[in-house]
Design a protein around this motif. Structure first.
Motif, PDB file in Angstrom:
ATOM      1  N   GLY A  57     -24.036 -16.138  30.279  1.00 27.72           N
ATOM      2  CA  GLY A  57     -23.106 -16.261  28.989  1.00 27.72           C
ATOM      3  C   GLY A  57     -23.084 -17.837  28.651  1.00 27.72           C
ATOM      4  O   GLY A  57     -23.636 -18.604  29.365  1.00 27.72           O
ATOM      5  N   PRO A  58     -21.886 -17.964  27.922  1.00 26.33           N
ATOM      6  CA  PRO A  58     -21.626 -19.392  27.615  1.00 26.33           C
ATOM      7  C   PRO A  58     -21.070 -20.289  28.763  1.00 26.33           C
ATOM      8  O   PRO A  58     -21.618 -21.410  28.955  1.00 26.33           O
ATOM      9  CB  PRO A  58     -20.480 -19.271  26.638  1.00 26.33           C
ATOM     10  CG  PRO A  58     -20.653 -18.000  25.971  1.00 26.33           C
ATOM     11  CD  PRO A  58     -20.948 -17.153  27.317  1.00 26.33           C
ATOM     12  N   GLY A  59     -20.543 -19.787  29.677  1.00 27.65           N
ATOM     13  CA  GLY A  59     -20.025 -20.401  30.959  1.00 27.65           C
ATOM     14  C   GLY A  59     -21.043 -20.734  31.979  1.00 27.65           C
ATOM     15  O   GLY A  59     -21.160 -21.637  32.574  1.00 27.65           O
ATOM     16  N   THR A  60     -22.023 -19.524  32.079  1.00 31.95           N
ATOM     17  CA  THR A  60     -22.948 -19.643  33.380  1.00 31.95           C
ATOM     18  C   THR A  60     -24.236 -19.259  32.923  1.00 31.95           C
ATOM     19  O   THR A  60     -24.586 -18.584  32.078  1.00 31.95           O
ATOM     20  CB  THR A  60     -22.553 -18.996  34.416  1.00 31.95           C
ATOM     21  OG1 THR A  60     -22.415 -17.406  34.042  1.00 31.95           O
ATOM     22  CG2 THR A  60     -21.089 -19.235  35.191  1.00 31.95           C
ATOM     23  N   THR A  84     -25.875 -23.336  35.727  1.00 34.51           N
ATOM     24  CA  THR A  84     -25.388 -23.580  34.332  1.00 34.51           C
ATOM     25  C   THR A  84     -26.423 -24.498  33.896  1.00 34.51           C
ATOM     26  O   THR A  84     -27.527 -24.846  34.386  1.00 34.51           O
ATOM     27  CB  THR A  84     -23.893 -24.403  34.246  1.00 34.51           C
ATOM     28  OG1 THR A  84     -24.084 -25.643  35.102  1.00 34.51           O
ATOM     29  CG2 THR A  84     -22.980 -23.563  34.996  1.00 34.51           C
ATOM     30  N   THR A  91     -10.389  -9.670  30.248  1.00 32.57           N
ATOM     31  CA  THR A  91     -11.243  -9.578  28.921  1.00 32.57           C
ATOM     32  C   THR A  91     -12.303  -8.493  28.916  1.00 32.57           C
ATOM     33  O   THR A  91     -12.725  -7.983  30.151  1.00 32.57           O
ATOM     34  CB  THR A  91     -11.937 -11.080  28.821  1.00 32.57           C
ATOM     35  OG1 THR A  91     -12.940 -11.335  29.765  1.00 32.57           O
ATOM     36  CG2 THR A  91     -10.792 -12.057  28.689  1.00 32.57           C
ATOM     37  N   GLN A 122     -17.808  -9.217  27.776  1.00 29.61           N
ATOM     38  CA  GLN A 122     -18.495 -10.054  28.677  1.00 29.61           C
ATOM     39  C   GLN A 122     -19.609  -9.600  29.838  1.00 29.61           C
ATOM     40  O   GLN A 122     -19.083  -8.801  30.286  1.00 29.61           O
ATOM     41  CB  GLN A 122     -17.647 -11.472  29.169  1.00 29.61           C
ATOM     42  CG  GLN A 122     -17.032 -12.108  28.168  1.00 29.61           C
ATOM     43  CD  GLN A 122     -16.423 -13.345  28.853  1.00 29.61           C
ATOM     44  OE1 GLN A 122     -17.017 -14.093  29.509  1.00 29.61           O
ATOM     45  NE2 GLN A 122     -14.927 -13.605  28.709  1.00 29.61           N
ATOM     46  N   ASN A 134     -21.151  -9.397  33.589  1.00 29.29           N
ATOM     47  CA  ASN A 134     -20.486  -9.793  34.666  1.00 29.29           C
ATOM     48  C   ASN A 134     -21.311  -8.989  35.956  1.00 29.29           C
ATOM     49  O   ASN A 134     -22.019  -8.092  35.514  1.00 29.29           O
ATOM     50  CB  ASN A 134     -18.955  -9.462  34.775  1.00 29.29           C
ATOM     51  CG  ASN A 134     -18.619  -7.901  34.413  1.00 29.29           C
ATOM     52  OD1 ASN A 134     -18.792  -7.076  35.141  1.00 29.29           O
ATOM     53  ND2 ASN A 134     -17.861  -7.915  33.195  1.00 29.29           N
ATOM     54  N   SER A 137     -17.648 -13.262  36.193  1.00 26.92           N
ATOM     55  CA  SER A 137     -17.879 -13.265  34.763  1.00 26.92           C
ATOM     56  C   SER A 137     -18.707 -14.230  34.253  1.00 26.92           C
ATOM     57  O   SER A 137     -18.815 -15.279  34.741  1.00 26.92           O
ATOM     58  CB  SER A 137     -16.428 -13.102  34.077  1.00 26.92           C
ATOM     59  OG  SER A 137     -15.832 -14.361  34.225  1.00 26.92           O
ATOM     60  N   ASP A 178     -18.051 -16.181  31.739  1.00 27.71           N
ATOM     61  CA  ASP A 178     -17.234 -17.400  31.250  1.00 27.71           C
ATOM     62  C   ASP A 178     -16.979 -18.285  32.417  1.00 27.71           C
ATOM     63  O   ASP A 178     -16.119 -19.074  32.120  1.00 27.71           O
ATOM     64  CB  ASP A 178     -16.294 -17.030  30.373  1.00 27.71           C
ATOM     65  CG  ASP A 178     -15.309 -16.129  31.284  1.00 27.71           C
ATOM     66  OD1 ASP A 178     -15.508 -15.778  32.490  1.00 27.71           O
ATOM     67  OD2 ASP A 178     -14.067 -15.790  30.821  1.00 27.71           O
ATOM     68  N   GLN A 233     -15.634 -17.344  35.640  1.00 27.49           N
ATOM     69  CA  GLN A 233     -14.639 -17.081  36.592  1.00 27.49           C
ATOM     70  C   GLN A 233     -15.102 -15.941  37.550  1.00 27.49           C
ATOM     71  O   GLN A 233     -15.956 -15.246  37.380  1.00 27.49           O
ATOM     72  CB  GLN A 233     -13.536 -16.409  35.798  1.00 27.49           C
ATOM     73  CG  GLN A 233     -13.044 -17.502  34.825  1.00 27.49           C
ATOM     74  CD  GLN A 233     -11.554 -16.926  33.929  1.00 27.49           C
ATOM     75  OE1 GLN A 233     -10.581 -17.163  34.595  1.00 27.49           O
ATOM     76  NE2 GLN A 233     -11.798 -16.541  33.018  1.00 27.49           N
ATOM     77  N   ARG A 283     -11.968 -20.446  39.127  1.00 26.07           N
ATOM     78  CA  ARG A 283     -12.617 -20.830  38.051  1.00 26.07           C
ATOM     79  C   ARG A 283     -13.915 -21.626  38.839  1.00 26.07           C
ATOM     80  O   ARG A 283     -13.636 -22.427  39.599  1.00 26.07           O
ATOM     81  CB  ARG A 283     -12.198 -21.855  37.011  1.00 26.07           C
ATOM     82  CG  ARG A 283     -12.860 -22.460  36.026  1.00 26.07           C
ATOM     83  CD  ARG A 283     -11.956 -23.177  34.953  1.00 26.07           C
ATOM     84  NE  ARG A 283     -10.843 -22.505  34.366  1.00 26.07           N
ATOM     85  CZ  ARG A 283     -10.872 -21.611  33.533  1.00 26.07           C
ATOM     86  NH1 ARG A 283     -12.282 -21.371  32.799  1.00 26.07           N
ATOM     87  NH2 ARG A 283      -9.850 -21.228  32.971  1.00 26.07           N
TER      88      ARG A 283
END
Length: 444
Positions: free
Chosen positions: A12-15, A31, A308, A311, A313, A330, A332, A334, A355
């Motif tokens: 996703g956007p974070g990882t 990332t 949330t 997403q 995970n 997840s 994002d 986390q 995080r």
């Protein structure tokens, strides 16, 4: 960036990707700017044991707690790089005809999955042992590799249109069986630690099934839900094989208990639930197969609600500091750790959230709903997941798996856990075993 529904990777956007190692003692995260390896031995502290600036990593896999990691980046998606991260050296690299979509490891085999082919390597010398060509289209790289020495099975989709599973023996290099698991295409598959059971879910996401291996007989059927179709992103057994967790794009993670109800359960006949269950069982012989099958399906033993939804995970079950935990990483960036009651089930309590990328202050935030930190007694022989009970005591302790060390793999002279090497005790010394490979660069 990996966005497909392959087993064991969150994207996703974070990882770019995230994966738990084979015994859930470590988490690898990639990332756009690099990748990190985290140790999962404490609840309130997340130790980053290695960090690399390799950009755009979308596959990162670590072999148990050894120093061997496999990395694939968007810059060279057809090349697999094998590193000894403690020494900071590349062991070898292999290039393939198309983009790599998944990699799986155990102590014997390294499996590389392309969209329409699978390559099986001997992990000790990286020799290519077998190529499975013209496999059904598998753009998400959905596959599973057992970590057991004797039952080193590989599972992958046998069809792109229905939920067939091919079970392949990576030791004998031969097909074992084909399991007609679901009517719709597969979304997730996972072996238990012994390699004797295989869990699967389809793209509809309503039913999770568990099959015996190698014969492929259906053992359990769990209903995740009936109201909506969901995208199940990961399935994971507990180390003792008594529990199975499933995460999806919804806000709920489900934990199922794998237990066969037998004559001993007749003592509970006085309860209303048991009475209704017996009535349903008696009535099922008069009902259509689809209806009676729905009645026999077990629901979740425990659940955890994420902060949330929507997403991607991944989840796993582990014993950390003597307490059974559900871990959810997840997309994002986390990591959530929940306490699980292996006896009563029910709602899991969020113990901590971390995080995975950010400032030092961000990496490690205690959930405000928890009133006190978890304390455990000094480390003893690690009990099974089901038998573990939280016993408050004094002084946190770092729990490590016997036979492994953060210095890289098995400690010299110690014995690898029996569930991994069922054929007999095997001693490994990381410095001798990894890297044992001559520096190589090959094209496949």
């Amino acid at each position: 960036m990996e966005t497909a529904e392959g087993d064991g990777c969150a994207a996703g956007p974070g990882t770019g990707c995230a994966s738990f190692n084979q015994d859930s003692t470590s988490l690898a995260v990639g990332t756009k700017t690099g990748y990190r390896l985290f140790s999962l031995t404490l609840v309130d502290k997340l130790d980053c044991i290695h960090e690399s600036e390799t950009p755009d990593v979308y596959i990162i896999e670590r072999l148990f707690s050894s120093s061997l990691v496999v990395v694939v980046s968007m810059a060279t998606p057809r090349r697999m790089n094998v590193y000894h991260f403690k020494k900071g050296t590349e062991i070898c690299n292999y290039s393939y005809s198309n983009d790599i979509v998944a990699v799986r490891l155990n102590r014997q085999r390294l499996v590389v999955c392309l969209e329409e082919s699978i390559y099986i390597h001997n992990i000790k010398d990286m020799k290519l042992l077998k190529t499975l060509l013209n496999t059904p289209s598998n753009p998400s790289g959905l596959c599973a590799l057992s970590i057991n020495h004797s039952n080193s099975y590989l599972a992958y989709p046998g069809s792109a249109t229905i939920g067939e599973i091919v079970v392949y023996d990576s030791n004998k290099l031969s097909t074992v069986t084909m399991i007609p698991a679901h009517d719709s295409p597969l979304a997730a598959i996972s072996f238990n630690a012994l390699g004797t059971q295989l869990a699967s879910a389809s793209q509809k996401g309503t039913v999770i099934r568990v099959f015996s291996i190698p014969d492929g007989l259906r053992l359990f059927e769990f209903r995740r839900g009936m109201k909506r179709y969901v995208s199940i992103s990961s399935l994971s057994f507990s180390s003792d094989g008594e529990f199975l967790c499933a995460s999806s794009n919804t806000e709920t993670v489900h934990i199922f208990k794998l237990e066969q109800l037998g004559p001993s359960d007749e003592d509970e006949a006085s309860t209303w639930t048991s009475y209704v269950g017996k009535m349903f069982s008696a009535a099922s012989s008069y009902l259509p197969a689809q209806v009676s099958g729905m009645m026999s399906q077990d629901r979740a033993f425990a659940t955890a609600h994420l902060l949330t939804s929507g997403q991607r995970n991944i989840c796993t079950l582990a014993v950390i500091q003597k307490i059974p935990r559900l871990l959810v990483a997840s997309a994002d960036g986390q990591l959530f750790l929940y306490n699980v009651d292996p006896q009563e089930g029910g709602e899991c309590v969020l113990a901590y959230k971390h995080r995975l990328f950010g400032t030092d202050e961000d990496i490690g935030q205690k959930d405000e709903s928890e009133g006190s930190e978890v304390a455990v007694s000094p480390q003893q022989a690690c009990p099974s997941y089901a038998a573990t009970v939280a016993i408050p005591a004094t002084g946190p302790v770092t729990a490590t798996l016997t036979g492994y060390s953060e210095d890289g793999g098995a400690k010299k002279g110690e014995v690898i856990p029996e569930y991994e090497f069922a054929a007999g005790p095997v001693c490994l010394d990381d410095e001798n075993e990894f890297p044992p490979i001559n520096i190589c660069s090959n094209t496949t």
